[in-house]
Design a protein around this motif. Sequence first.
Motif, mmCIF file in Angstrom:
data_model
loop_
_atom_site.group_PDB
_atom_site.id
_atom_site.type_symbol
_atom_site.label_atom_id
_atom_site.label_comp_id
_atom_site.label_asym_id
_atom_site.label_seq_id
_atom_site.Cartn_x
_atom_site.Cartn_y
_atom_site.Cartn_z
ATOM 1 N N ASN A 225 0.283 19.516 13.578
ATOM 2 C CA ASN A 225 -0.959 18.726 13.684
ATOM 3 C C ASN A 225 -1.874 19.115 14.844
ATOM 4 N N THR A 244 -4.365 18.436 6.499
ATOM 5 C CA THR A 244 -4.245 16.981 6.347
ATOM 6 C C THR A 244 -3.796 16.412 7.687
ATOM 7 N N VAL A 246 -1.132 14.818 8.010
ATOM 8 C CA VAL A 246 0.326 14.722 7.945
ATOM 9 C C VAL A 246 0.952 15.877 8.729
ATOM 10 N N ALA A 247 1.767 15.561 9.712
ATOM 11 C CA ALA A 247 2.438 16.609 10.486
ATOM 12 C C ALA A 247 3.420 17.332 9.566
ATOM 13 N N THR A 249 2.249 19.852 7.359
ATOM 14 C CA THR A 249 1.510 20.203 6.142
ATOM 15 C C THR A 249 1.767 21.656 5.745
#
Length: 444
Positions: A225, A244, A246-247, A249
């Motif tokens: 991220n 995104t 979301v860690a 991705t």
Amino acid sequence: MHDRDTIAAIATAAGAGGVGIVRLSGPQAAAIARTLCGRLLRPRHAHHVRFADADGSTIDDGIALYFAAPASYTGEDVVELQAHGSPAVLQWLLARCVALGARHARPGEFSERAFLEGRLDLAQAEAVADLIAASDLRAARAARRALDGEFSTRVDALADALLNVRIHVEATIDFSDEPIDTLGGAQLRAGLDALAGDLHALQGAAERGRRLRDGLHAVIVGPPNAGKSSLLNALAGSDRAIVTDVAGTTRDLLHETVRIGGVELKLVDTAGLREGGDAIEREGMRRARAELERADLAIVVLDARAPAAGKAAVDAAVACVPQRLWVHNKADLLGAAPTGAEPDTVFVSALTGNGLQTLHARFTALAGAADADEGAFTARARHVDALRRAAEALADARAQLDHELLDLCAESLRQAHEALGEITGRVRADDLLGYIFSSFCIGK
Ligand SMILES: Nc1nc2c(ncn2[C@@H]2O[C@H](COP(=O)(O)OP(=O)(O)OP(=O)(O)O)[C@@H](O)[C@H]2O)c(=O)[nH]1
Ligand SMILES: [K+]
Ligand SMILES: [Mg+2]
């Protein structure tokens, strides 16, 4: 050495053009041209002729040029047939040359012959291919310098100096009982040290030349991220990678080549590095680490608001990479002026594009492209590797000399000399030749 076939190929690029050239080289070139053109060609004279087929019909009209051996590109008899640049016409002309006794040239065979005839050394022949492939003016200039022998001259000078030291070491071994004039130990040591210094400088120049030619293999790494994929997209100018909040991705490696300030960057986006993660993410991290082992440059992306977070794992992973660049991303979210960054950190926002210009300048500097206009020449990984082996052998020789192990020292010097010779092909292995010339285009 090589067969004495006469070879023929279309020398101009595929596709339609104003003019196209079929080139012949070899002992039958002049005779084939005579039949084809209906007249004897005078060397170095432009003849306007009709190219005739077997039944006398006209293939095309155009210019025929004859370069008599040895004053030609290949050192053999060479004929260039310039016709209209129609692929159909050129194929017809080439087929007629083959019917008259030539055979189709393999890729790079004209340059290979130029090398075998001593018209070019190996590094110069490679520079021909690099010049043709050069995608910008900087690379073209650098390839042109290599073709002019600027690299080869420096390699030859080193090889000559090395030979001089070898002669003295070998003479000391062979005639140790006789009162002949050889350099003493102190002079030999000084000679080797001077050689090592020159070799080191040449290694640096060759490495810059390799990057000019091959581009910089730059791997984007960092904790999840941090904005690695966002940075790749910003540099590529397209939505190449999925982004995104979301860690975790990105899992697979994602390759994208961009040109920035005359430098080709082979960017690779990778999975964020952290402890844990599922099986897919862990495989992604393994791939990221493996990619780093082959990288020229690690672009370490950290979140500017918390740059220490996850940095330790990243530091360990990038330790193997020769060059590292710290990028603190999301600078748009920074309230106060940043503190505690590594020296030379670049602050950017992949979101707004702020700081990207600074990053571009940094890439150019790292690639050595800034000096490209001051005497840089193109080089290849093969050359860099040969120089590295020469330097290692030279270091061995120096240590052996210190321990008065003269036989071993002589052998190390021989290895160093041979490694240098591989670059220009003055000491050569035939399999090396096949490998090098097979990467050429046909007609060169
Ligand atoms: N404000 C701000 N947000 C950003 C910036 N760069 C990325 N982001 C956001 O940060 C989140 C993560 O971005 P990614 O590019 O997916 O990050 P990553 O490092 O590739 O993440 P992984 O692939 O999961 O390791 C996304 O929500 C982005 O929109 C930036 O410069 N500023
Ligand atoms: K993400
Ligand atoms: Mg990502």
